[in-house]
Design a protein around this motif. Structure first.
Motif, PDB file in Angstrom:
ATOM      1  N   ASP A  82      -5.411   3.612  -0.538  1.00 26.80           N
ATOM      2  CA  ASP A  82      -4.607   4.353  -0.898  1.00 26.80           C
ATOM      3  C   ASP A  82      -4.253   5.801  -0.191  1.00 26.80           C
ATOM      4  OD1 ASP A  82      -2.837   6.656  -3.093  1.00 26.80           O
ATOM      5  OD2 ASP A  82      -4.706   6.578  -4.306  1.00 26.80           O
ATOM      6  N   TYR A  83      -3.216   6.200   0.314  1.00 29.23           N
ATOM      7  CA  TYR A  83      -3.135   6.439   1.496  1.00 29.23           C
ATOM      8  C   TYR A  83      -2.403   8.159   0.705  1.00 29.23           C
ATOM      9  CZ  TYR A  83      -1.808   2.722   4.218  1.00 29.23           C
ATOM     10  OH  TYR A  83      -1.636   1.253   4.301  1.00 29.23           O
ATOM     11  N   GLU A  84      -2.103   8.239  -0.353  1.00 30.39           N
ATOM     12  CA  GLU A  84      -2.275   9.730  -1.288  1.00 30.39           C
ATOM     13  C   GLU A  84      -3.833  10.302  -1.273  1.00 30.39           C
ATOM     14  OE1 GLU A  84      -0.356  11.876  -5.030  1.00 30.39           O
ATOM     15  OE2 GLU A  84      -1.368   9.461  -5.263  1.00 30.39           O
ATOM     16  N   SER A  85      -4.803   9.360  -0.834  1.00 37.26           N
ATOM     17  CA  SER A  85      -6.381   9.517  -1.403  1.00 37.26           C
ATOM     18  C   SER A  85      -7.042  10.487   0.374  1.00 37.26           C
ATOM     19  CB  SER A  85      -7.418   8.932  -1.579  1.00 37.26           C
ATOM     20  OG  SER A  85      -7.135   8.386  -3.225  1.00 37.26           O
ATOM     21  N   SER A  94       1.150   3.629  -3.178  1.00 34.07           N
ATOM     22  CA  SER A  94       0.622   5.176  -3.069  1.00 34.07           C
ATOM     23  C   SER A  94       1.003   5.921  -2.505  1.00 34.07           C
ATOM     24  CB  SER A  94      -0.070   5.025  -1.340  1.00 34.07           C
ATOM     25  OG  SER A  94      -1.132   4.621  -1.633  1.00 34.07           O
ATOM     26  N   ASN A 121       0.623  -1.271  -0.089  1.00 32.34           N
ATOM     27  CA  ASN A 121      -0.455  -0.154   0.069  1.00 32.34           C
ATOM     28  C   ASN A 121       1.160   1.320   0.101  1.00 32.34           C
ATOM     29  OD1 ASN A 121      -2.274  -1.358  -0.021  1.00 32.34           O
ATOM     30  ND2 ASN A 121      -2.339  -1.251   2.023  1.00 32.34           N
ATOM     31  N   TRP A 149      -3.440  -2.198  -8.763  1.00 32.38           N
ATOM     32  CA  TRP A 149      -3.163  -2.012  -7.687  1.00 32.38           C
ATOM     33  C   TRP A 149      -1.873  -4.127  -7.101  1.00 32.38           C
ATOM     34  CZ3 TRP A 149      -3.218   2.100  -5.325  1.00 32.38           C
ATOM     35  CH2 TRP A 149      -2.674   2.502  -3.630  1.00 32.38           C
TER      36      TRP A 149
END
Length: 424
Positions: free
Chosen positions: A134-137, A50, A46, A271
């Motif tokens: 998605d840690y970016e989201s 991300s 993840n 992913w």
């Protein structure tokens, strides 16, 4: 000065005692999952998916297997000159030596590591959940709401909410109250134990509460920040997420992988889940083999029958053997004629010819009824089960066992058998 927008701190030092003999010799994040993976592969994958390329992995309990698996982070593209993955065990300081005593205490003891990268944000993760996020989201959400802290939350059935720490939010998703395992919950938004902190907020809170015994994020840091008026928001996640902290949830999540339409798909191109790949032989499926709805790892040799099961790499299943509804981890030997039903057999174990696992009625385990339940048979790594024995449900076995350990050739349901060399 090095400057990273967001770094991740991955808490992977837990014993995972609710997994019983599976974690006798290794930390829970190092437990095998899905035939070829280990649990820690999911948060690490993840991170890189991300765009988070700096990850500190905090280890403590039985770290050797976990450290060996992670190495310098090559499988996850985390072998970086600046950043990458770093193993962060407890270490001796000039004036004290201290084990990690709580989730926040572990992070506090690594302030120097975080300061080195001078991040704007710090992502706090657990190493024992199965999910894709998605840690970016989540970071975008954090920025949009001008949050000081963002908690990842997931909706759970209201009748199950009392098992979790839940949050109460306003119309803008700002958290206005917390409830830790409430008997009558006012919300079904459960905390996932995933946090994004603005670095200055986290640093101040960790230093202020550094003397708090067993300092923990859920019990101490988040309530402290809430009381002083920090902006704390809930990021609602609606994908698959499973805490595999019990034998029942661990078995169930593996079985979900082999559904005709799995709720958690390991085969998505966009992913991917990465792992350390061993150089081993291809599978061999004999003409005597029967396989129906199964995941079969590389290097496995199948001569018997496999139904609705997850089979690890390098496993041998002999002629006439039958495996149903089970997890058989890597390098295990199932000898000819053995019958295995609803069992978890850990790495390097051996089940003797014509033995039967998972027989009879389901009765509570006498020693650890809250751990060895769900009708499972649990066999620890490198254990040996002799030929021609019968083993009941809700049982646990660890070590090199012989026929003398099985009165009348039977280990009754609910019993626990730990031999010399084996561990609980």
């Amino acid at each position: 000065m090095i400057r990273k927008e967001m770094i991740a701190m991955l808490l992977a030092g837990g014993q995972g005692s609710r997994l019983g003999v599976l974690t006798s010799n290794l930390a829970k994040p190092a437990v095998a999952f899905g035939g070829k993976y280990r649990i820690i592969d999911f948060p690490l994958s993840n991170c890189i998916n991300s765009g988070v390329d700096t990850v500190g992995v905090l280890t403590q309990y039985q770290p050797l297997r976990l450290n060996t698996h992670i190495g310098i982070g090559i499988p996850w593209d985390l072998d970086r000159n600046i950043g990458g993955v770093s193993i962060l065990p407890p270490h001796e300081k000039c004036n004290s030596s201290e084990w990690y005593t709580g989730t926040a205490n572990a992070i506090y003891q690594n302030l120097e590591y975080m300061e080195y990268y001078n991040p704007e944000y710090v992502l706090i993760l657990g190493g024992d959940h199965i999910y894709k996020m998605d840690y970016e989201s989540m970071l975008d959400f954090h920025k949009q709401h001008k949050a000081d802290i963002t908690l990842a939350t997931i909706p759970v059935p209201m009748e199950e909410a009392s098992r979790f720490g839940v949050v109460i939010t306003d119309d803008e998703n700002r958290i206005i109250d917390f409830e830790e395992k409430p008997p009558k919950p006012r919300s079904n938004l459960a905390s996932m134990g995933i946090y994004i902190f603005s670095w200055s907020i986290l640093k101040e809170a960790l230093i202020t509460l550094s003397e708090q015994k067993g300092c923990d994020f859920g019990k101490h840091i988040i309530p402290y920040c809430h009381e002083r008026g920090d902006r704390i928001f809930a990021y609602e996640y609606n994908g698959y997420w499973k805490d595999v902290g019990t034998l029942g949830s661990y078995w169930e999540s593996n079985m979900e992988l082999i559904d005709l339409v799995p709720v958690f798909n390991l085969y998505e191109e966009f992913w991917k889940i990465y792992t350390k790949g061993d150089t081993i032989l291809p599978q061999y499926i004999a003409d005597t083999a029967v396989i129906n709805r199964a995941i079969i790892g590389d290097g496995a040799e199948i001569y018997g029958e496999v139904y609705n099961s997850v089979i690890g790499s390098g496993t041998y299943i002999g002629t006439g053997a039958v495996v149903r509804d089970s997890i058989i981890m890597k390098d295990t030997i199932i000898e000819d004629g053995a019958v295995i039903h609803k069992s978890i057999v850990a790495e390097g174990a051996k089940v003797g010819a014509y033995s039967e696992l998972g027989i009879g009625e389901e009765v509570p385990n006498k020693k650890e009824p809250s751990i060895y339940s769900y009708g499972l048979v649990t066999i620890a790594e490198k254990s040996v089960i002799p030929p021609h024995v019968k083993i009941g449900k809700n049982t646990a076995i660890s070590g090199l066992t012989t026929m003398e350990d099985y009165p009348d050739g039977i280990l009754s349901g609910g019993e626990t058998l730990i031999k010399a060399g084996g561990k609980q």
